[in-house]
Design an enzyme around this catalytic site. Structure first.
Site, PDB file in Angstrom:
ATOM      1  N   GLU A 337       0.600  -0.849   0.259  1.00  0.00           N
ATOM      2  CA  GLU A 337       0.195  -0.111   0.047  1.00  0.00           C
ATOM      3  C   GLU A 337       0.610   1.315  -0.534  1.00  0.00           C
ATOM      4  OE1 GLU A 337      -3.830  -0.685   2.338  1.00  0.00           O
ATOM      5  OE2 GLU A 337      -2.924   0.298   2.850  1.00  0.00           O
ATOM      6  N   CYS A 338       0.412   2.145  -1.166  1.00  0.00           N
ATOM      7  CA  CYS A 338       1.426   3.632  -0.745  1.00  0.00           C
ATOM      8  C   CYS A 338       2.475   3.488  -0.849  1.00  0.00           C
ATOM      9  CB  CYS A 338       0.548   4.532  -0.131  1.00  0.00           C
ATOM     10  SG  CYS A 338       0.973   6.219   0.053  1.00  0.00           S
TER      11      CYS A 338
END
Length: 449
Positions: A337-338
């Site tokens: 994520e990210c």
């Protein structure tokens, strides 16, 4: 402070600390109250309205207990109620910090806009309003009156004035507010020494803040000296009991989950981790910054967001971690994520323009050399079956980053198709290569079906 008679109840009482706008002093008041009440012998829990990773970690440091995010846009009312109850388990008081302005959110049905007012209304918690009184006096009362009458679902229980210049300033602003029948619970003078270090996404993380306990105690002393904490505590109310049907909590992606956790990978929502554990999943943390690989006996590897750009050189040199991630990905699913997404890519260019080779498990490359803010709620539709859900499953979450994509990884199909909360068209998001996936999308909950 003497809080005799306030403790010993089985159901925690709550308050929302909110403001008409960002920068009014919500975080400082919340942390000061949390630590002051804890130092006085109360068991205090923290909560945070909306998507935020950093404030809950400071809440945990101030209270000594877990702080949960409460998000009315991403969470079904049942999940919101369950988390509101869970955060108050074995606690006497819940202090919930609002986001932005009290009524700020996105378009949505009543109660599902993501605003602090939604959370206060859903859980029945009165609001203590923080007013930045700098540059005004009696006009502060008009702002309070507007907040008190704008949404009849909520109750403004009291006001704390911030950045008060003098006793006369306090009398003018406070007197006008009290004439409305709303008590002024405190007035905080301007004091530039009472602050915490900041970074582009907000405060520097709690774990990185030097001498945090001493700073929290200083803030608590400052708040106690200028706020009627007894009167503020008396404003708190017990939580409303919400129906327990229709919850959209996120199911565990596997039985045994390896999760990266250190200063580069710290953005994992506490309610997700608690929900996975409650469902029977086992969690095995590892630190890429300490050059630790994911445990080989795990079934799924999760690289959360954080600040990998601040540690890009160290991550690029973490040979055991990178080799271990590649070995894991050869047979088992890995998701980033990210910040975790960027580390799974080909390279990461830091703000100074230095290029650092990353894991190379996805085709995209990323850069902070030309920063651009990407911010907002997102609904994601999974492009293919994934440990997070079936093909086409809907997830609710958000995006918040300054990185740009230098190369997209043209051979990689997308992880999901995302749509913002304002009704924009779906856009392909993230990358997929074999069992490795990643995107800038931060998941909060599964969308109800």
């Amino acid at each position: 402070m003497n809080f005799s008679g306030h403790g010993g109840t089985s159901l925690a009482r709550g308050l929302v600390i909110a403001a008409p706008r960002s920068g009014s002093g919500k975080t400082m008041l919340t942390l000061g109250l949390m630590r002051a009440f804890r130092n006085a012998g109360l068991t205090v829990a923290g909560a945070k309205c909306g998507p935020d990773y950093i404030d809950p970690a400071f809440h945990a440091a101030a209270t000594g207990g877990q702080s949960f995010n409460l998000d009315s846009w991403a969470m079904h009312p049942a999940l919101l109620g369950q988390l509101g109850a869970a955060v108050g388990d074995d606690r006497e008081l819940i202090l919930c910090e609002g986001l932005m302005g009290l009524f700020d959110g996105v378009p949505g049905e009543l109660g599902r806009t993501g605003s602090s007012a939604d959370v206060a209304a859903a859980l029945g918690w009165p609001v203590v309003l923080v007013i930045d009184a700098s540059g005004q006096s009696q006009t502060a009362a008009a702002i309070v009156q507007g907040c008190a009458s704008f949404d009849l679902r909520i109750k403004i229980a009291g006001v704390v004035l911030n950045r008060v210049a003098s006793p006369r300033h306090r009398r003018l602003a406070g007197g006008a507010i009290e004439a409305l029948g709303i008590p002024v619970l405190g007035a905080l003078p301007r004091d530039e020494k009472i602050s915490l270090p900041e970074r582009h996404l907000g405060l520097v993380q709690a774990g990185e803040t030097v001498d945090l306990d001493a700073q929290l105690d200083r803030i608590a002393e400052f708040i106690s000296a200028h706020v009627d904490t007894e009167a503020l505590l008396a404003c708190a109310s017990a939580s409303v009991t919400l129906p327990c049907t229709g919850s959209n909590s996120l199911s565990p992606p596997a039985q045994r989950i390896a999760i990266a956790k250190d200063e580069a990978f710290s953005f994992l929502y506490p309610h997700i981790l608690a929900g996975w554990r409650k469902a029977g999943a086992e969690i095995a943390f590892f630190s890429p910054l300490a050059d630790e690989p994911p445990a080989g006996d795990c079934d799924f590897c999760w690289l959360p967001g954080g600040y990998p750009e601040l540690h890009a050189g160290q991550l690029a040199a973490a040979d055991r971690f990178l080799a271990g991630a590649r070995r894991f990905a050869a047979t088992k699913p890995v998701h980033g994520e990210c910040g975790g997404y960027m580390v799974l890519g080909q390279s990461l260019t830091d703000q100074a323009g230095h290029v650092h080779r990353m894991a190379g498990l996805l085709g995209a490359s990323f850069s902070f050399a030309n920063r651009k803010l990407h911010l907002g709620y997102r609904q994601a539709r999974l492009a293919e079956a994934h440990p997070l859900g079936a093909k086409g499953a809907l997830l609710r979450g958000h995006e918040f980053h300054y990185a740009t994509i230098e190369t997209k990884g043209e051979g990689d199909p997308p992880f999901a198709f995302v749509q913002d909360a304002h009704g924009g068209a779906e856009q392909a998001e993230g990358n997929r290569r074999g069992q490795v996936t990643g995107s800038f999308f931060h998941v909060i909950a599964a969308e109800e079906t």
